[in-house]
Each structure stands twice: as structure tokens, then as C-alpha cells.
Design a protein around this motif. Sequence first.
Motif, mmCIF file in Angstrom:
data_model
loop_
_atom_site.group_PDB
_atom_site.id
_atom_site.type_symbol
_atom_site.label_atom_id
_atom_site.label_comp_id
_atom_site.label_asym_id
_atom_site.label_seq_id
_atom_site.Cartn_x
_atom_site.Cartn_y
_atom_site.Cartn_z
ATOM 1 N N LYS A 124 3.193 -11.282 3.212
ATOM 2 C CA LYS A 124 2.081 -11.773 3.176
ATOM 3 C C LYS A 124 0.955 -10.553 3.139
ATOM 4 C CE LYS A 124 2.288 -16.711 3.985
ATOM 5 N NZ LYS A 124 2.011 -17.712 4.825
ATOM 6 N N LYS A 125 1.347 -9.613 4.189
ATOM 7 C CA LYS A 125 0.724 -8.488 4.742
ATOM 8 C C LYS A 125 0.668 -7.510 3.496
ATOM 9 C CE LYS A 125 1.244 -8.636 9.668
ATOM 10 N NZ LYS A 125 1.882 -7.927 10.968
ATOM 11 N N GLN A 141 -3.581 -5.977 -2.658
ATOM 12 C CA GLN A 141 -4.809 -6.673 -3.622
ATOM 13 C C GLN A 141 -6.127 -5.915 -3.304
ATOM 14 O OE1 GLN A 141 -4.427 -10.845 -2.300
ATOM 15 N NE2 GLN A 141 -2.929 -11.239 -4.076
ATOM 16 N N ASN A 142 -5.930 -5.415 -1.991
ATOM 17 C CA ASN A 142 -7.017 -4.727 -1.311
ATOM 18 C C ASN A 142 -7.251 -3.388 -1.977
ATOM 19 O OD1 ASN A 142 -7.933 -6.888 0.230
ATOM 20 N ND2 ASN A 142 -6.998 -6.444 2.072
ATOM 21 N N TYR A 188 -5.376 -1.299 -7.740
ATOM 22 C CA TYR A 188 -4.127 -1.831 -7.786
ATOM 23 C C TYR A 188 -3.572 -2.342 -9.043
ATOM 24 C CZ TYR A 188 -4.734 -7.179 -7.698
ATOM 25 O OH TYR A 188 -4.915 -8.273 -8.002
ATOM 26 N N LYS A 189 -4.346 -2.872 -9.904
ATOM 27 C CA LYS A 189 -4.039 -3.428 -11.363
ATOM 28 C C LYS A 189 -3.668 -2.497 -12.404
ATOM 29 C CE LYS A 189 -6.807 -7.580 -10.974
ATOM 30 N NZ LYS A 189 -7.660 -8.566 -11.734
ATOM 31 N N THR A 190 -4.138 -1.113 -12.079
ATOM 32 C CA THR A 190 -3.860 -0.205 -13.016
ATOM 33 C C THR A 190 -2.729 0.648 -12.365
ATOM 34 O OG1 THR A 190 -5.294 1.374 -11.964
ATOM 35 C CG2 THR A 190 -6.228 0.157 -13.876
ATOM 36 N N ILE A 241 2.378 2.129 -6.225
ATOM 37 C CA ILE A 241 2.405 1.186 -5.378
ATOM 38 C C ILE A 241 3.303 1.324 -4.150
ATOM 39 C CG2 ILE A 241 2.581 -1.495 -4.822
ATOM 40 C CD1 ILE A 241 1.550 -1.909 -7.428
ATOM 41 N N LYS A 242 4.694 1.911 -4.616
ATOM 42 C CA LYS A 242 5.575 2.001 -3.531
ATOM 43 C C LYS A 242 5.026 3.375 -2.585
ATOM 44 C CE LYS A 242 9.608 0.391 -5.688
ATOM 45 N NZ LYS A 242 10.861 0.747 -6.415
#
Length: 253
Positions: free
Chosen positions: A168-169, A175-176, A180-182, A188-189
Motif C-alpha cells: 500500500k505504501k 500514485q503521488n 507516474y502514468k508516463t 518506476i523501479k
Amino acid sequence: MISWIIGLILIFWILLNRFSERGYIKGEPLGMPRGTVRAFITIIIVAFPFSYLIAGIQIEGIIISSIFILVAFYSQSRKEESEKITQIVEELEHPENFKEKQKYPLYLPKYSVRISLILMLVIILIFNAMGPDYSLESSDTLINLIAILCFFFVGIFFRKIGMSLEKKKIQKYIQNLDDYKTLSENDIKKRLAERKQSWWNLKGESFTSIILLILVSTALLFFTIDWDYLVLDLFSLREALLLLINLYYGYRD
């Protein structure tokens, strides 16, 4: 006594390698190869009955039960198939990161711990077959096995909770991120690797490992000097301390 001698030799070997050049493993408990604490604990417990066998003394049922269950727990695969595939892909994409020889538990060659455990179990069984003076029988083996399994599954339960909270963290962190969508999966890693880690992620596992080593050593010391204390006239202190190993195995596996 034999178990203590083996333990001291292993501690000397571990410390010699841990504080040598490139002996520190970043991100692992106590800076040692993953699984070192579990391997050390399993070996000293499996070696513990030898003094009993040589002296022809009845071995405590909880020790025998713990030995075979711990060996079974230790021998199971500790990696999910997806984790293995991910490691293979990363090694193919970035071979420069895998040039250094991988270090295994106790800084020993691969499979050394498992082979050692098998050999010790074979020797124990040979001693047991040598005559009536050597006995592995215990009237409360079933109760011990149930208690061991219960502690193991309690450890798994806490691990699942921890993994759920961590998931969840991570989801909230991603999401913050503004973009992040691109971002690609690798980006992301990288962001996750760069984020500030909590105290527990950085030091918690090492702290837990130290506590467990102290508790296991205390339990084995109580068995060595044949001293025990009944908690509320119901629970054996040394057996309870020994059972905590299974909780730890469930939590760490």
C-alpha cells in the motif's frame, strides 16, 4: 558442547568474511549474505544432539522435532518463480552488475549448508541405530510438531500483514508521482530505489536477527546446563524460546 564449538567456529568465519574487503552486502540483514542467520541457527540446532548421543542421554523431544522441521523449512525454495525470472532478465540486461561472484549464506559455496545439514542428520540417524543407549523417541512429539507449525504459520501471518502494508505504501508513493502514468517500469523501479527508506526497512531485519540469535543462544544454554523455568506453571521457558525460531522462519520466508 559440540554445538557451541561449531557455533564459535562459524562466528569466527562469518566475522572474518563480513569485515573483509567486499564482505559487506548492502541491503541485507547485518550486511551479510541473505539467509546467513537462518543457516547459522539451523546448523547449531541440528548439531546440538551430538553431545546427548555421545553421552547416551535421552534427547529432549522439542529439540528433535525442531531439527527436522527447521531442516524442512530451510530446504524449501526461498524464491518465487517470478523473482527468479526477474533476476535472470536483469542479469541479461545489465551483466556488468553481476560480474562479482554471488555470496551465499555463511559465505560458503552454494549448497554447502544444505549438504552439511544432510550429513549431520545422517550421522544422527547412524548414532541412533547403534544401540539402545541412543534414543530419539519422545512421548510428546505430536504436541511439539503442532506447536512448531503453529508458530511458523503465525510468522507467515505477520509477514503477510507486513507485505500488505508495504504494498500500500508503494502504491501510494507511485500514485503521488506527478508523471507516474508516463513512466516506464524501469523508471518506476529507479524512483522506488531512490525513495527514503523507513527505519524498519533499513535496520529492522538486522535488529530482529540479533534478537533471535540472543534468544536461541539462551534457549540452547538452558538445555546445556539442564535448567528451565515454568511460566505460569504451564509453559517451559527454554522450549518457548526455541519455538520462537519457527515464528521467525515463517516471518522471514
